[in-house]
Design a protein around this motif. Structure first.
Motif, PDB file in Angstrom:
ATOM      1  N   CYS A 398       0.922  -1.259  -0.072  1.00  0.00           N
ATOM      2  CA  CYS A 398       0.061   0.016  -0.001  1.00  0.00           C
ATOM      3  C   CYS A 398       0.896   1.134   0.059  1.00  0.00           C
ATOM      4  CB  CYS A 398      -0.879   0.047   1.156  1.00  0.00           C
ATOM      5  SG  CYS A 398      -2.550  -1.243   1.058  1.00  0.00           S
ATOM      6  N   TRP A 402       0.629   3.819  -2.970  1.00  0.00           N
ATOM      7  CA  TRP A 402       0.227   5.333  -2.648  1.00  0.00           C
ATOM      8  C   TRP A 402       1.854   6.152  -3.459  1.00  0.00           C
ATOM      9  CZ3 TRP A 402      -3.118   8.794  -2.112  1.00  0.00           C
ATOM     10  CH2 TRP A 402      -2.655  10.134  -1.318  1.00  0.00           C
ATOM     11  N   LYS A 406       1.101   8.843  -6.400  1.00  0.00           N
ATOM     12  CA  LYS A 406       1.474  10.300  -6.365  1.00  0.00           C
ATOM     13  C   LYS A 406       2.409  10.882  -7.414  1.00  0.00           C
ATOM     14  CE  LYS A 406       0.967  12.853  -3.080  1.00  0.00           C
ATOM     15  NZ  LYS A 406       0.040  14.128  -3.035  1.00  0.00           N
ATOM     16  N   ASP A 652      -2.694  15.548   0.426  1.00  0.00           N
ATOM     17  CA  ASP A 652      -1.880  14.903   1.409  1.00  0.00           C
ATOM     18  C   ASP A 652      -1.363  15.868   2.647  1.00  0.00           C
ATOM     19  OD1 ASP A 652      -0.615  16.771   0.153  1.00  0.00           O
ATOM     20  OD2 ASP A 652       1.427  15.794  -0.236  1.00  0.00           O
TER      21      ASP A 652
END
Length: 702
Positions: A398, A402, A406, A652
């Motif tokens: 994960c 992620w 991004k 974020d």
């Protein structure tokens, strides 16, 4: 052999060529009750180098206990004289080549019918091996030095050098991990291959430390597991001659009284069993990951926990090191021992840098933890370790998924706004410091190549970790996976420049050749023993020579990066214009202040007029700063004081503390909206009238 009438619990063999004697010590349990004959054979690389018939009734040393052989526990201590004629048949390589692929085999037959009743075998070692602690320490130190050199060089502002050194160091570490994974494949490689790959098991966290082994055993028992006790059973067995795992694997029994005879592979019976149950005992092969752990002198049930613990320890050491370096720098600046402009970007944004370093650590440990976690799901040492494996698998996948998402989203936004993925990826310090570990080694237009690389690692780890029951399947899968990678790297050439592409293509080619050798070692082609032995020697020479070249290259590049005044001169500027965007905040502030002073006419009369070349350089620098948007986004740092938090458009929740370098994401204010609109109108004007030279690079053509 199957249905053997004799099981050896101890088989020591020592051959001394100086006096032509063969000394052996055999202990075992016999189910034979008759007169026998025996044949002693020396096998070197699959070839029979020596044979000698033994008649126990005619040999004084063998007569007691073997003439006739009785169904009972047997102990034999004997010295045999080898004739000069037999000695002449032994090849010279048997005494010199490391990790000799040789064995002594004794066949026991019925004296009257010549029916084969039993066969015991022990491997021979000449004391030479390529498994050396010095190799492990050297590879670890140089790989670590490359990563540290890249970090220090980046902090000093030499971004081009840092990117090259880091890319090469990461590729070198990946090559070492590939070597370690080859040693974990569940096949029967030649001894020299098993010994060589054992040198790189530190990259998988397979490192023996006493207290850590005790902790692993305790944790397993506390969470419902039953640790193995193989190592504790070796005190009654000889490991003097044999220094390596038997090529045909190690049979053993999975109970508390299991024992491994000399690490060579004969049946280990229960001490309280009768002869019939001993002879028919189930045999289990020690191979792949279990073999690697046993050669590292750890219980097989401690392998996963050991690798997991070392990964956690590595993460903690990195965090402590970065924090300590931050405060050491601040202390040296206050004490006047270090210039205030050194490591300025790191000291101002060290928390963001630390996040990026931790992401890089996760990337480094990804192959290690994927293999060990997948394997743990198959062996299930304890409920607690299974939970740790599942949690680690999900968390690391994960995190990297992620991070990749991004990078893709930032690059797509940069292409949408500036027709170049490199603009935001390299101009924004927050994005570069946090996510740059995923894309700096690739061309700007190839920012997404980290995704297929992670998929490659994941698939490879799944086959190594989940298919330990079938080494042939693993070997076939590895050759297909390495072929796909080699073709992809050669065709796409995604890395930042020609040298880095060549560096990684060479690694992919050697990995493919190594996988090809492993396919032969798996027995798929049923090659003779001499072929496998010769290919094992070639495997070692190829990989050892290539590893030496890579180590020297990384060591030299790290030395230039650390000890030269301007190491960037060794590398050509990147063609994707990243060097135009990677600017230190200190450098930008100084340059723009100087340009502003010139525009205001300050300092006139104090300096001589510059020549035309310098005027042109300043004009080009001003145009570059304007077109790149640096004058918009990188304003001089405001006075320290309360500053509102800014929200990242990517969700974020990046916060910008007072006095820190401004981020590209800080666009929520009306001024930022006006600046963005102005920038877009200026870009439309340039597109309609002329093409800026800054638009010549990767990403603008799409």
């Amino acid at each position: 052999m199957a249905n053997s009438s004799f099981a050896a619990t101890l088989f020591n063999v020592v051959f001394t060529p100086d006096n032509r004697t063969l000394t052996y010590n055999v202990e075992g349990v016999s189910n034979i009750n008759q007169k026998i004959s025996a044949e002693l054979e020396l096998i070197v690389y699959g070839l029979s180098a020596m044979k000698q018939d033994l008649n126990p009734c005619e040999t004084a040393e063998l007569k007691q206990g073997l003439c006739p052989m009785t169904a009972a526990p047997i102990k034999i201590n004997s010295n045999l004289d080898i004739s000069a004629e037999v000695m002449s048949n032994i090849p010279g390589i048997a005494y010199t080549i490391p990790d000799l692929d040789a064995a002594v085999r004794i066949k026991i037959s019925d004296l009257d019918t010549n029916k084969l009743l039993a066969c015991v075998e022990a491997e021979l070692s000449n004391g030479h091996t390529v498994q050396q602690k010095g190799v492990s320490w050297t590879t670890a130190v140089i790989a670590g030095l490359g990563l540290i050199a890249s970090a220090i060089t980046s902090g000093l502002g030499h971004s081009n050098t840092a990117a090259h050194v880091a890319a090469n160091a990461m590729s070198l570490f990946g090559f070492f991990q590939s070597q370690a994974l080859l040693g974990m494949v569940a096949i029967s490689p030649p001894p020299i291959v098993a010994a060589w790959t054992q040198n790189f098991q530190w990259t998988m966290g397979i490192i023996r430390i006493g207290f850590l082994q005790e902790m692993a055993t305790w944790y397993q028992r506390a969470t419902g597991g039953t640790p193995t006790t193989y190592l504790s059973q070796l005190n009654s067995m000889s490991i003097e001659v044999q220094k390596k795992i038997k090529r045909d694997a190690i049979p053993y029994t999975r109970d508390a009284m299991a024992a491994l005879t000399r690490e060579v592979g004969t049946l280990a019976p229960r001490s309280n069993a009768d002869t019939t149950s001993v002879i028919n005992e189930q045999r289990v092969v020690l191979h792949g990951i279990e073999r690697v752990g046993f050669k590292a002198r750890m219980e097989t049930t401690n392998i996963f926990f050991t690798g997991y613990a070392f990964f956690i320890i590595f993460v903690l050491l990195v965090v402590i090191g970065v924090v300590a370096f931050k405060y050491v720098c601040e202390g040296l600046v206050k004490a006047g021992k270090m210039k205030s402009d050194q490591f300025t970007d790191f000291r101002n944004g060290w928390q963001t840098v630390l996040k990026g370093i931790l992401f890089r650590v996760v990337l480094i440990g990804f192959p290690q933890m994927m293999v060990l976690c997948f394997w743990e799901l198959t062996v299930r040492d304890s409920a607690g370790e299974v939970v740790l494996a599942i949690f680690t698998l999900v968390t690391m996948m994960c995190i990297l998924a992620w991070a990749c998402s991004k990078v893709v989203r930032i690059a797509q936004r940069s292409i949408l706004m500036h027709k170049n993925p490199a603009y935001i990826l390299y101009s924004d310090p927050t994005a570069l410091n946090k996510w740059g570990f995923l894309y700096v080694q690739f061309k700007a237009a190839m920012y997404y190549c980290i995704i297929p690389m992670l998929i490659y690692i994941l698939i490879k780890a799944m086959f190594v970790g989940l298919v330990q029951v079938n080494g042939a399947v693993q070997a076939v899968a590895l050759i297909l996976i390495e072929t796909a990678l080699l073709v992809g790297v050669c065709v796409v050439r995604p890395y930042m420049d020609k040298k880095t592409n060549g560096f990684n293509i060479a690694i992919a080619a050697v990995n493919w050749l190594s996988a090809f050798f492993m396919l032969f070692f798996s027995g798929v082609f049923s090659t003779p023993g001499i072929v496998s032995g010769a290919m094992g020697v070639i495997f070692f020479i190829l990989n050892a020579g290539f590893a030496l070249v890579l180590l020297l290259m990384v060591l030299i590049s790290s030395g230039f990066a650390l000890f030269t005044k301007n190491p960037d001169t060794r590398y050509q500027p990147m063609r994707d214009d990243r060097g135009s965007f990677i600017k230190s905040q200190t450098q930008l502030t100084t340059e723009l202040d100087a340009l502003g002073a010139t525009a205001r006419g300050e300092g006139k009369g104090q300096h001589a007029r510059v020549d035309s070349d310098e005027d042109m350089a300043i004009d080009r620098q001003t145009m570059a700063a304007k077109e790149a948007g640096f004058s918009e986004h990188y304003q001089p740092a405001p006075p320290r004081g309360p500053s509102p938090q800014t929200q990242s458009p990517f969700g974020d929740n990046n916060t910008v503390p007072a006095g820190s370098p401004p981020s590209y994401y800080s666009q929520n204010s009306p001024q930022a909206v006006d600046r963005t609109a102005s920038l877009r109108s200026e870009a439309q004007y340039r597109a309609a009238n002329n093409s800026s030279p800054w638009q010549r690079g990767a990403g603008y053509d799409h």
